[in-house]
Design an enzyme around this catalytic site. Structure first.
Site, PDB file in Angstrom:
ATOM      1  N   SER A  58      -8.502   9.940  -4.328  1.00  0.00           N
ATOM      2  CA  SER A  58      -7.135   9.962  -3.824  1.00  0.00           C
ATOM      3  C   SER A  58      -6.246  10.559  -4.894  1.00  0.00           C
ATOM      4  CB  SER A  58      -6.665   8.529  -3.509  1.00  0.00           C
ATOM      5  OG  SER A  58      -5.268   8.490  -3.257  1.00  0.00           O
ATOM      6  N   TYR A 103      -6.033  -0.438  -5.323  1.00  0.00           N
ATOM      7  CA  TYR A 103      -6.396   0.869  -4.765  1.00  0.00           C
ATOM      8  C   TYR A 103      -6.496   1.906  -5.878  1.00  0.00           C
ATOM      9  CZ  TYR A 103      -6.344   4.889  -1.598  1.00  0.00           C
ATOM     10  OH  TYR A 103      -6.673   6.027  -0.909  1.00  0.00           O
TER      11      TYR A 103
END
Length: 269
Positions: free
Chosen positions: A139, A152
């Site tokens: 990401s 995350y």
């Protein structure tokens, strides 16, 4: 891996979102597909669509389950031939609280799921020899801890670092490594993540999570279409690129982080 036609790709989280976009791009290039996901309805839909273009096998797989992973790998290669392209794409993103349960859930899928894919298929690739390629979905939050949850970002930073190290390790052995660092992409990842997410403690927390899901999904809906990301992945595999960025959303944050790192170095001697 300039020539992908006839190769077999294994894609986790492949029945929805970015994974399905990758599958569509690969299918259009003549790649045989093994699609793994936890959603049986989506698996059936993906197979119905992609089987019109190429050979497809689908598997219900929780990427945290190493024994199931090994079994699915055996079944894949028995039906479709050796896996030459591995796409560790399955991931979760959702509202979290600081508990061991949430750490285990987030890292179990986003990080250990990638490790399990590598440990399952990489030895097979090395033993057979020849070209191979591994794509790990991280990401933009794996490059800069900006606007994402701590858990995350932790999981995605680890995937980026692992991919960079793995590329150096495998390059002499004809196995390429790519790390996908998407910005906003039009998927329902937050809503889908709630399928496996630990339960809310009470109605108020559940209400908060639902609001977060709606807000983030609305932002993602304005992002890059998954099919465009799939085409980016196909090109990266063919050209053996290390990084894929889907947009320039993180540019100023990457510049600022890089400057901070360089500014923190001691004076040259």
């Amino acid at each position: 891996m300039e020539h992908v036609e006839g190769k077999t790709a294994f894609i986790t989280g492949g029945a929805r979102g970015i994974g399905l976009g990758i599958g569509r791009a690969f299918a259009g290039a003549g790649v045989k597909l093994a699609i793994a996901d936890i959603d049986n309805d989506s698996l059936a839909s993906a197979k119905s669509e992609l089987a019109k273009l190429t050979a497809v096998e689908t598997f219900n797989l929780d990427v945290r389950d190493r024994e199931a992973y090994a079994r699915v790998a055996d079944e894949t290669e028995a039906r479709l031939g050796p896996v030459s392209i591995l796409c560790n794409n399955a991931g979760v993103a959702a509202a979290t609280r600081f508990t061991y349960e949430f750490w285990d859930w987030m890292l179990g899928i986003n990080l250990n799921g990638v490790i399990n894919g590598i440990q399952t298929f990489m030895p097979r690739m090395l033993e057979r020899g020849g070209e191979g390629h591994i794509v790990n979905t991280a990401s933009g939050a794996g490059l800069v801890a900006e606007g994402s949850s701590v858990m995350y970002s932790t999981s995605k930073f680890a995937v980026v670092g692992m991919s960079e190290g793995l590329r150096r390790e495998l390059e002499p052995k004809q196995i390429g490594v790519t790390v996908l660092c998407p910005g906003p992409v039009g998927t329902n990842i937050v809503g889908n993540s709630r399928i496996t997410q630990p339960a809310a403690r009470d109605a108020e927390e559940a209400k908060t999570w639902a609001a977060v899901t709606d807000q983030v999904t609305a932002v993602l809906a304005r992002g890059v279409p998954p099919d465009e990301v799939g085409e980016m992945v196909l090109v990266a595999v063919k050209e053996n690129r290390l990084y894929i960025h889907t947009d320039r959303v993180m540019e100023k944050y990457i510049i600022a982080r890089t400057k901070a790192l360089l500014d923190a170095l001691p004076p040259a001697r």
